[in-house]
Design a protein around this motif. Structure first.
Motif, short mmCIF file in Angstrom:
data_model
loop_
_atom_site.label_atom_id
_atom_site.label_comp_id
_atom_site.label_asym_id
_atom_site.label_seq_id
_atom_site.Cartn_x
_atom_site.Cartn_y
_atom_site.Cartn_z
N ALA A 1 63.74 4.31 62.12
CA ALA A 1 64.23 3.03 62.65
C ALA A 1 63.09 2.06 62.93
O ALA A 1 63.23 0.85 62.72
N ALA A 2 61.94 2.59 63.37
CA ALA A 2 60.79 1.71 63.64
C ALA A 2 60.31 1.05 62.36
O ALA A 2 59.91 -0.13 62.36
N SER A 3 60.33 1.80 61.24
CA SER A 3 59.91 1.19 59.97
C SER A 3 60.85 0.07 59.57
O SER A 3 60.42 -1.00 59.12
N LEU A 4 62.17 0.29 59.72
CA LEU A 4 63.14 -0.74 59.37
C LEU A 4 63.00 -1.94 60.31
O LEU A 4 63.10 -3.10 59.87
N ALA A 5 62.79 -1.67 61.60
CA ALA A 5 62.64 -2.77 62.55
C ALA A 5 61.41 -3.60 62.26
O ALA A 5 61.43 -4.84 62.41
N SER A 6 60.32 -2.94 61.83
CA SER A 6 59.10 -3.70 61.52
C SER A 6 59.32 -4.60 60.31
O SER A 6 58.86 -5.75 60.29
N ILE A 7 60.03 -4.08 59.31
CA ILE A 7 60.31 -4.90 58.12
C ILE A 7 61.25 -6.05 58.46
O ILE A 7 61.03 -7.20 58.04
N TRP A 8 62.29 -5.77 59.23
CA TRP A 8 63.25 -6.82 59.62
C TRP A 8 62.55 -7.90 60.44
O TRP A 8 62.76 -9.10 60.20
N THR A 9 61.72 -7.48 61.41
CA THR A 9 61.04 -8.46 62.26
C THR A 9 60.01 -9.26 61.47
O THR A 9 59.85 -10.47 61.68
N ALA A 10 59.30 -8.59 60.55
CA ALA A 10 58.35 -9.32 59.70
C ALA A 10 59.07 -10.37 58.86
O ALA A 10 58.57 -11.48 58.66
N THR A 11 60.26 -10.05 58.39
CA THR A 11 61.04 -11.02 57.60
C THR A 11 61.52 -12.16 58.48
O THR A 11 61.43 -13.34 58.08
N LYS A 12 62.03 -11.86 59.68
CA LYS A 12 62.53 -12.91 60.58
C LYS A 12 61.43 -13.85 61.02
O LYS A 12 61.67 -15.04 61.24
N THR A 13 60.20 -13.34 61.17
CA THR A 13 59.10 -14.18 61.63
C THR A 13 58.27 -14.74 60.48
O THR A 13 57.23 -15.36 60.72
N ALA A 14 58.75 -14.52 59.24
CA ALA A 14 58.01 -14.98 58.06
C ALA A 14 56.55 -14.54 58.12
O ALA A 14 55.63 -15.32 57.90
N ALA A 15 56.35 -13.26 58.40
CA ALA A 15 54.99 -12.72 58.53
C ALA A 15 54.22 -12.88 57.23
O ALA A 15 54.78 -12.86 56.13
N THR A 16 52.92 -13.06 57.36
CA THR A 16 52.08 -13.23 56.18
C THR A 16 51.52 -11.90 55.68
O THR A 16 50.94 -11.85 54.60
N ALA A 17 51.67 -10.83 56.46
CA ALA A 17 51.11 -9.53 56.08
C ALA A 17 51.98 -8.87 55.01
O ALA A 17 53.20 -9.04 54.98
N GLY A 18 51.35 -8.12 54.12
CA GLY A 18 52.08 -7.27 53.20
C GLY A 18 52.62 -7.97 51.97
O GLY A 18 52.14 -9.01 51.54
N TRP A 19 53.69 -7.35 51.42
CA TRP A 19 54.30 -7.83 50.19
C TRP A 19 55.44 -8.80 50.49
O TRP A 19 56.12 -8.69 51.51
N ARG A 20 55.66 -9.73 49.58
CA ARG A 20 56.79 -10.65 49.66
C ARG A 20 57.74 -10.34 48.51
O ARG A 20 57.36 -10.39 47.35
#
Length: 582
Positions: A91-110
């Protein structure tokens, strides 16, 4: 196991489940105050919570089975803790991906609008595979019976996934723009995770060759301590070893005196940490691969010599001198682990890895290959044991830990093994008594000459107690029964403690896992293939995540309050602005 159902326990045991859920809001509040990017804050803090819950459940479960036997139902309290923890990692992995998407994070893959931080991918893979292992394990037991070993494919799915999760969230902390507050606990969690596969040796009931014990210690110490020193700087390896001892000591006190189970031992890692500190001081300006390899070499020689002494002070099965015949395997693993550790540590320190990717891949292949080499080689010597027992004191009807009444007695044991040379210079030659609803007992056999041995203390028999004469030397891991209760559920007859009986040595797994039975082949093939694919996936995703981050090691910097509080600054929130990189 009795299928999907809940097993009755003392009410106080359920307090552990309530405490597990009660600690989650604490970690979420810490995530809100964190200096990390929101996606990293929730990923790191929820995973740390999940790992703590799963690890307590895991250690409790191993001790539970060693002391008590099989479960009547799947959902025991330790299993529930494991399941909560594994689900929490995923769940933590999914939450990190969801939150990164909601905040338009610059880290990682798009991927379109989807944002997948580099560290979230391996966390997703280790958490998903570990969670998948839980239902697969129940099905495995339904098909093949109860295999009380940590190293079955389905068990390794769960244990391996959770053990590697700290490597993912350590990268997540760095990738999320850390300020260093969590680095020491994360370094210790990596060392704890890499040490989990040693637990059968820690509990005193190993089903595998003794060579694996120093080999696993060498792998954990070289990867974990070298990486910690590269990230934390001077004193980092020593701090990590000390924190490891504190945390494992607290867990040992909880499982042993606290819950009344067998006391889980653990390695010290102190000398290994001091060696790593010395190498970095002397060779710190040399090529990173040289620093890592020399650290590994000293860990695999001087460090393991110190652990050899520690096993003679505390472990049930101390390392004998003849273990030196194959100790080169542990030394090579340590050198390879030092190369992996220095590369990972430098990436986490936002420096170039300094080690060619091919060298890291080769080092991982060497570690995996050498650890797998002796797995299928367990055998038994061509020898017999004459077992003679005599009751000491009075037999009595006693209630065991579950309240069941049964006749118990203590017996003195003498064993004559022929030919005597078949068990000369053993790795261990002991009596192990387990599953008596009391802590495991490992009793030395004192040689009397001519192949005759006497147990150093009396052996409990009756009730649920099982006991074996247990022999290991190299790839021979064998046993003969002293006393075995009947098991009507599996159609297994009892083997009572004899006045005089002669038995042929057979592979120890025949008696240690006697509830196991044959079945259709395809579930075993499926589980083995799934595990092999999982190991490859874990290695590839962790390697790719570290490699991609090393190309852009700045992490994510924020222009708004960080932590989960930054979610309140998304567009559409009054007074807020989008999270953007500087």
């Amino acid at each position: 196991m009795g299928g999907f159902g809940f097993q009755t326990h003392d009410a106080w045991q359920w307090l552990f489940v309530l405490a597990a859920f009660g600690l989650l809001p604490v970690r979420l509040r810490a995530a809100r105050r964190s200096s990390l990017a929101p996606w990293a804050a929730i990923g790191v803090h929820v995973t740390l919570w999940a790992l703590a819950v799963a690890f307590i459940g895991f250690m409790w479960d191993v001790a539970w089975h060693a002391d008590t036997g099989r479960d009547k139902e799947l959902f025991t309290v330790p299993h529930i803790l494991i399941l909560i923890g594994l689900f929490g990692i995923f769940a933590a992995s999914l939450a990190s991906i969801w939150t990164a998407t909601k905040t338009a994070a610059t880290a990682g893959w798009r991927l379109g609008k989807l944002r997948v931080p580099y560290s979230s991918l391996p966390l997703f893979c280790v958490g998903g595979a570990a969670l998948l292992g839980f239902p697969l394990d129940d099905y495995w037991h339904a098909v093949y019976g109860i295999d009380v070993t940590m190293w079955s494919p389905t068990h390794l799915l769960m244990i391996g996934g959770a053990s590697l999760a700290p490597l993912a969230i350590w990268l997540m902390e760095v990738e999320g723009g850390h300020k260093g507050s969590m680095t020491r606990p994360l370094a210790a969690s990596v060392l704890i995770g890499l040490s989990t596969l040693q637990l059968e040796f820690d509990m005193g009931i190993p089903q595998w060759q003794l060579l694996f014990h120093p080999a696993l210690i060498a792998a954990a110490a070289s990867i974990g301590l070298v990486a910690a020193r590269a990230v934390l700087g001077r004193g980092g390896a020593l701090w990590t070893a000390v924190l490891f001892i504190v945390l494992r000591g607290l867990l040992a006190a909880l499982i042993g005196p606290g819950l009344g189970h067998v006391l889980p031992r653990f390695p010290l890692y102190l000398v290994e940490a001091l060696l790593v500190e010395a190498v970095f001081l002397v060779l710190g300006r040399r090529r990173p691969m040289v620093v890592g390899a020399v650290s590994g070499l000293l860990i695999g020689t001087v460090g393991l010599a110190a652990e050899w002494g520690w096993t003679h002070l505390w472990y049930a099965h101390p390392w004998p001198a003849n273990l030196l015949n194959d100790i080169w395997i542990a030394v090579v693993i340590a050198i390879a682990g030092g190369v992996v550790g220095i590369a990972a540590g430098r990436v986490l320190a936002r420096q170039p890895a300094g080690v060619p990717a091919g060298a890291v891949i080769l080092a991982l292949a060497v570690i995996g290959g050498l650890l797998a080499w002796h797995l299928p080689l367990r055998s038994a010597p061509n020898a017999t044991a004459e077992i003679r027992t005599q009751t000491v004191g009075q037999a009595a009807f006693l209630a065991d830990g579950s309240g069941e009444i049964a006749l118990h007695r203590n017996v003195a044991l003498e064993v004559t093994i022929q030919p005597a040379s078949a068990v000369a210079h053993p790795d261990w030659l002991t009596v192990v008594a387990w599953q008596g609803r009391s802590p495991v007992r490992v009793i030395d056999l004192t040689p009397l000459g001519g192949g005759r041995y006497r147990a150093a203390s009396t052996i409990p028999v009756g009730g649920n107690w099982k006991s074996l004469v247990f022999f290991a030397r190299g790839d021979d891991v064998a046993a003969v029964p002293v006393d075995m209760p009947a098991d009507p559920a599996y159609g297994l007859p009892g083997v009572p403690a004899p006045a005089d009986r002669t038995e042929q040595f057979v592979p120890a797994s025949h008696w240690l896992m006697r509830e196991t039975h044959g079945g259709i082949i395809w579930p075993a093939l499926l589980a083995t293939v799934v595990f092999a694919l999982a190991v490859i996936t874990w290695a590839v995703t962790l390697g790719v995540a570290y490699w991609r981050f090393s190309a852009k090691p700045d992490g994510e910097e924020l222009t708004v309050p960080s932590g989960l509080a930054a979610l309140g600054h998304l567009p559409g929130k009054r007074g807020g602005a989008r999270t953007t990189p500087t």
